[in-house]
Design an enzyme around this catalytic site. Sequence first.
Site, PDB file in Angstrom:
ATOM      1  N   HIS A 166      -4.365  -2.118  -4.850  1.00  0.00           N
ATOM      2  CA  HIS A 166      -4.094  -3.499  -5.275  1.00  0.00           C
ATOM      3  C   HIS A 166      -5.237  -4.359  -4.780  1.00  0.00           C
ATOM      4  O   HIS A 166      -6.066  -3.888  -3.990  1.00  0.00           O
ATOM      5  CB  HIS A 166      -2.767  -4.001  -4.679  1.00  0.00           C
ATOM      6  N   ASP A 220      -8.796  -4.253   2.780  1.00  0.00           N
ATOM      7  CA  ASP A 220      -7.503  -4.954   2.710  1.00  0.00           C
ATOM      8  C   ASP A 220      -7.303  -5.897   3.900  1.00  0.00           C
ATOM      9  O   ASP A 220      -6.799  -7.007   3.735  1.00  0.00           O
ATOM     10  CB  ASP A 220      -6.394  -3.903   2.685  1.00  0.00           C
ATOM     11  N   HIS A 250      -6.420  -9.893   4.024  1.00  0.00           N
ATOM     12  CA  HIS A 250      -5.295 -10.524   4.726  1.00  0.00           C
ATOM     13  C   HIS A 250      -5.783 -11.605   5.690  1.00  0.00           C
ATOM     14  O   HIS A 250      -5.126 -12.637   5.847  1.00  0.00           O
ATOM     15  CB  HIS A 250      -4.501  -9.473   5.518  1.00  0.00           C
ATOM     16  N   SER A 260       0.820  -1.219   0.000  1.00  0.00           N
ATOM     17  CA  SER A 260       0.000   0.000   0.000  1.00  0.00           C
ATOM     18  C   SER A 260       0.848   1.261   0.000  1.00  0.00           C
ATOM     19  O   SER A 260       0.382   2.314  -0.438  1.00  0.00           O
ATOM     20  CB  SER A 260      -0.931   0.005   1.217  1.00  0.00           C
TER      21      SER A 260
HETATM   22 MG    MG Z   1      -4.288   1.531   3.287  1.00  0.00          MG
HETATM   23 ZN    ZN Z   2      -2.487  -5.055   2.631  1.00  0.00          ZN
END
Ligand code: MG
Ligand code: ZN
Length: 376
Positions: A312, A269, A273, A92
Amino acid sequence: MNHSKIFLLVLVISAMISCNRTTISEVEKTVAAAAPATKTKAKNVILMVGDGMGLGQLTAGMIANGNKTNFDKFTAIGLHKNSAFNDLITDSAAGATAFACGVKTYNGAIGVNSDTVAVKTILEEAEEMGMKTGLVATSTIVHATPASFIAHDPKRKNYEAIALDFMDVDIDFFVGGGSKYFNQRSDEKDLYAQLRTRGYQLEDYFSAELEDITIDPNKKFAYLTAIDSPLPQAQGRNYLMEATQKAIEHLSHNSPNGFFLMVEGSQIDWGGHANKADYIISEMIEFDNVVGYVADWTKKDQNTLLVVTADHETGGFAIQKGSTQDSLVTAFTSDYHTGVMIPVFAMGPFSEQFIGIYENTKIYNKMRTAYGWKDE
Ligand code: MG
Ligand code: ZN
């Protein structure tokens, strides 16, 4: 020859035929009135980043939300290629530095190039040009994505140094977690006091709920939402909409030169993870709702370029079975980021430039073009 040119030609010819009765300047006025209003620049730019938001995340959020998404408000849609300077898979920090500074850098770099040299960010440049600026995140405000727009550090984990960098930029509005990096520091500096000295109305989760605060429109505003990382949305964090609405209200007030605002849905995100579909979906629905609010505001404003994208994808998140009525069977191929291209959604002046396939650094260049700044 395009339609407006043909239209102009027809008008000029008919003016010549009618001779003496219509002057050229009257023809010009007629053409100006008839032509669609093409803005020569965007006064404001709002960049919204769903960290780790690939098409799987976006689609899962949509299905779980009754097969509806506010992303359908956009018609200018493209894809960006998000590799880092020396790694196919970006983190990131490098991803946000590409948006903020227009450079490909190494993973972990905050607002510095691949030689660790500081590169001026679009937020800093906007600030220098007398515009208002803001950052909103559901991570700490010193976390990689927001940090890359305001700080310069060779290492993303240098949170105290990154907080100190907030003292060098007159950012007008910021909301995010991480109060301990401002007032419980190992060097014992009190950045709360420094911010107040520098003219901020500074509040935190301890003093008041964000929704209960009356923001002084003539001061800069900062609000720290948690000691460290804010909670997931599903565990009670609920400020992204409120903070974004207050940011837009604050930055658009009395700002003849316009503003730059970055809003991050940080924890999509973290769901990736953790390989938790429910975590992804609850974060995604929150972000989608805020995108809907900002898109509606942007349409009304007509002077703002809105860009929504991700740095991403995270988790290699796939939808394998289910129905559009909400039941989903999902799977992950990774507990880290993946290398797929990422969708970009834009609306407002100069949004057509975001159609196509391009490197993530081009998002920086395209935002600058929309502002009418000379590209470097
Ligand atoms: Mg971030
Ligand atoms: Zn990440």
